[in-house]
Design a protein around this motif. Structure first.
Motif, short mmCIF file in Angstrom:
data_model
loop_
_atom_site.label_atom_id
_atom_site.label_comp_id
_atom_site.label_asym_id
_atom_site.label_seq_id
_atom_site.Cartn_x
_atom_site.Cartn_y
_atom_site.Cartn_z
N MET A 92 -48.65 90.01 -57.41
CA MET A 92 -49.36 90.58 -56.25
C MET A 92 -49.82 91.99 -56.58
SD MET A 92 -47.98 91.17 -52.33
CE MET A 92 -47.75 89.42 -52.05
N HIS A 93 -51.09 92.31 -56.26
CA HIS A 93 -51.63 93.64 -56.49
C HIS A 93 -50.90 94.66 -55.62
CE1 HIS A 93 -54.55 96.99 -56.38
NE2 HIS A 93 -54.92 96.54 -57.56
N ILE A 94 -50.77 95.88 -56.10
CA ILE A 94 -49.99 96.90 -55.38
C ILE A 94 -50.54 97.14 -53.97
CG2 ILE A 94 -51.30 98.82 -56.37
CD1 ILE A 94 -48.63 100.39 -56.35
N ASP A 95 -51.88 97.12 -53.81
CA ASP A 95 -52.45 97.34 -52.47
C ASP A 95 -52.06 96.21 -51.52
OD1 ASP A 95 -53.63 99.69 -53.27
OD2 ASP A 95 -55.57 98.78 -53.74
N GLU A 96 -52.04 94.99 -52.04
CA GLU A 96 -51.62 93.85 -51.22
C GLU A 96 -50.14 93.97 -50.85
OE1 GLU A 96 -54.47 90.24 -52.82
OE2 GLU A 96 -52.69 90.76 -53.98
N ALA A 97 -49.33 94.45 -51.80
CA ALA A 97 -47.90 94.62 -51.55
C ALA A 97 -47.67 95.68 -50.47
CB ALA A 97 -47.19 95.01 -52.83
N VAL A 98 -48.47 96.75 -50.51
CA VAL A 98 -48.34 97.81 -49.50
C VAL A 98 -48.72 97.27 -48.12
CG1 VAL A 98 -49.31 100.01 -48.70
CG2 VAL A 98 -48.62 99.74 -51.09
N MET A 99 -49.82 96.52 -48.05
CA MET A 99 -50.25 95.97 -46.76
C MET A 99 -49.20 95.00 -46.20
SD MET A 99 -53.12 97.41 -46.09
CE MET A 99 -53.98 96.42 -44.88
N LEU A 100 -48.63 94.17 -47.08
CA LEU A 100 -47.60 93.24 -46.64
C LEU A 100 -46.38 94.00 -46.12
CD1 LEU A 100 -46.21 90.47 -46.39
CD2 LEU A 100 -45.58 90.68 -48.82
N TYR A 158 -36.43 116.76 -55.92
CA TYR A 158 -37.32 115.95 -55.09
C TYR A 158 -36.94 114.49 -55.31
CZ TYR A 158 -39.98 120.23 -54.56
OH TYR A 158 -40.35 121.53 -54.26
N VAL A 159 -36.31 113.90 -54.29
CA VAL A 159 -35.82 112.53 -54.40
C VAL A 159 -36.66 111.61 -53.52
CG1 VAL A 159 -33.49 113.35 -54.91
CG2 VAL A 159 -34.10 112.78 -52.55
N PHE A 160 -36.75 110.35 -53.93
CA PHE A 160 -37.63 109.43 -53.23
C PHE A 160 -36.94 108.13 -52.88
CE2 PHE A 160 -38.16 108.37 -57.73
CZ PHE A 160 -38.06 106.99 -57.71
N LEU A 161 -37.52 107.43 -51.92
CA LEU A 161 -37.20 106.05 -51.59
C LEU A 161 -38.52 105.28 -51.58
CD1 LEU A 161 -35.52 108.03 -49.36
CD2 LEU A 161 -34.32 105.87 -49.02
N VAL A 162 -38.51 104.07 -52.09
CA VAL A 162 -39.68 103.19 -52.07
C VAL A 162 -39.23 101.84 -51.56
CG1 VAL A 162 -41.51 102.11 -53.38
CG2 VAL A 162 -40.78 104.40 -53.99
N LEU A 163 -39.89 101.34 -50.53
CA LEU A 163 -39.59 100.01 -49.96
C LEU A 163 -40.73 99.04 -50.26
CD1 LEU A 163 -38.22 100.77 -46.39
CD2 LEU A 163 -36.99 99.54 -48.17
N SER A 164 -40.38 97.81 -50.55
CA SER A 164 -41.42 96.79 -50.74
C SER A 164 -40.95 95.47 -50.18
CB SER A 164 -41.76 96.62 -52.22
OG SER A 164 -42.72 95.58 -52.38
N ALA A 165 -41.83 94.82 -49.44
CA ALA A 165 -41.54 93.47 -48.91
C ALA A 165 -42.04 92.40 -49.86
CB ALA A 165 -42.19 93.30 -47.55
N ALA A 166 -42.68 92.81 -50.95
CA ALA A 166 -43.21 91.84 -51.93
C ALA A 166 -42.09 91.41 -52.86
CB ALA A 166 -44.36 92.45 -52.71
N VAL A 167 -41.16 90.63 -52.34
CA VAL A 167 -39.97 90.21 -53.08
C VAL A 167 -40.30 88.95 -53.89
CG1 VAL A 167 -37.56 89.49 -52.91
CG2 VAL A 167 -38.51 91.12 -51.26
N ALA A 168 -40.09 89.05 -55.20
CA ALA A 168 -40.35 87.90 -56.05
C ALA A 168 -39.35 86.79 -55.75
CB ALA A 168 -40.26 88.30 -57.53
N THR A 169 -39.81 85.58 -55.75
CA THR A 169 -38.92 84.43 -55.49
C THR A 169 -38.86 83.52 -56.71
OG1 THR A 169 -40.78 83.21 -54.52
CG2 THR A 169 -39.37 84.45 -53.02
#
Length: 372
Positions: free
Chosen positions: A1-9, A361-372
């Protein structure tokens, strides 16, 4: 999945979890050390985040942690991009309240990015970063966040004749908050770029509308102390380079420094005396698909080196080392998310010719594009 699609999801899924970033952050209290951020300080962050949409959690967010301070305080940083749900949120806020300076600035900047054949978009893409002064400012000084752009689409490299790109980004930033770029400011900004040697890059541009007026420029990639010293000399930086050199020399004895970067503040009077120093132990490239991924021990050598400095609180360093973690699966109402946590960079601040601050400078990144 393209990163832009992952962000939208991820945005769509987060919208099913709640409405504000404050609600989202509430889930991370138990995993955030109280040595780094205390309970009263956390509540102030939640209050700020309560005015931001939860969809901003689909892009990196995090904290600026002052490692020299005994107080467990932090500033809060978020990202957003034009053409997203978060951008639409600020457009709606601007329509409801024309006096909302934050919404007005964001929508004006995104308007420039969304124009046909936008030079700003060609250089900086569609992404904007906001930094809210929470721990470092009084309530009355938190009206407007710092605003940052990075030339991730068309990198601005030293000795490559890109002075027009530099001015275009700076002009877009200052104009969105109602400033007009002064001729003297333009001259000094151009000077910061024109003095850059080959194989360095202009890494970011920032303004702080609620602070004294200046333009922050980050230049990365210096190979040696000599190159950096020559650069600061050519800029007319008013500090003593020996104070910078001694810090770099101490760290070089403890850890392998790959490159060095600096942050300078530019006003109509020239380059200011405070210098931000970034000692790079791992070269990062924004376009790298693994840009946000660190090994669990990648930062250990630098943290050990930093621990030998008297100004740094040892308890905070230990808690900071624990911040870096493996990707973690979280379960929400809408399904699974993957969480990444890490250290983006650590800045050493030289002022009055002394090493006075160390900021992580610490970060968190969330993604719903979970590989199955």
């Amino acid at each position: 999945m393209h990163i832009d699609e992952a962000v939208m999801l991820t945005q769509d899924r987060l919208a099913q979890e709640g409405s504000t970033m404050g609600e989202l952050l509430g889930h991370f209290r138990s995993s955030t050390s109280r040595i780094l951020i205390g309970d009263p300080e956390w509540e102030r962050i939640l209050k700020c985040a309560g005015h931001l949409p939860i969809t901003m959690g689909a892009l990196p967010f995090g904290f600026e942690l002052p490692l020299q301070s005994r107080r467990p305080e932090a500033d809060f940083g978020v990202s957003l991009a034009s053409g997203t749900a978060a951008a639409a949120f600020f457009e709606q806020r601007r329509r409801r309240n024309r006096s909302d300076g934050v919404a007005r600035a964001i929508t004006k900047l995104f308007g420039q990015m969304d124009e046909e054949d936008s030079s700003l978009r060609e250089i900086a893409g569609r992404k904007l970063m906001l930094e809210y002064d929470i721990g470092s400012a009084k309530e009355s000084e938190r009206l407007m966040p710092g605003m940052f752009l990075r030339p991730g689409e068309r990198p601005i490299l030293g000795a490559c004749g890109q002075v027009n790109d530099v001015v275009a980004v700076v002009d877009a930033l200052v104009s969105c908050v109602g400033w007009k770029l002064k001729n003297a400011e333009r001259k000094h900004v151009e000077g910061v770029y024109l003095a850059q040697p080959e194989d360095t890059r202009m890494d970011s541009f920032g303004i702080f509308p609620s602070r004294s007026r200046s333009i922050r420029l980050a230049v990365m990639g210096f190979k040696s102390r000599r190159d950096l010293g020559s650069y600061l000399g050519n800029l007319g930086w008013p500090g003593r380079f020996q104070s910078v050199e001694s810090v770099i020399a101490r760290f070089s004895e403890r850890v392998n420094i790959v490159r060095t970067g600096v942050n300078v503040d530019v006003s109509e009077h020239g380059v200011g005396p405070t210098l931000g120093l970034t000692l790079i132990v791992k070269q990062r490239y924004t376009k790298d698909s693994r840009y946000w991924l660190d090994g669990l021990t990648d930062w250990d050598p630098f943290l050990n080196a930093l621990g030998q400095e008297d100004i740094v609180m040892s308890g905070k360093l230990a808690a900071l080392a624990d911040w870096v973690s493996k990707p973690k699966t979280l379960f929400g109402k809408s399904g699974q998310f993957i969480l990444l946590r890490g250290i983006h960079h650590i800045k050493l601040v030289i002022s009055d010719d002394q090493f006075k601050e160390a900021k992580a400078y610490v970060f968190l990144v969330l993604s719903a594009a979970v590989a199955t």
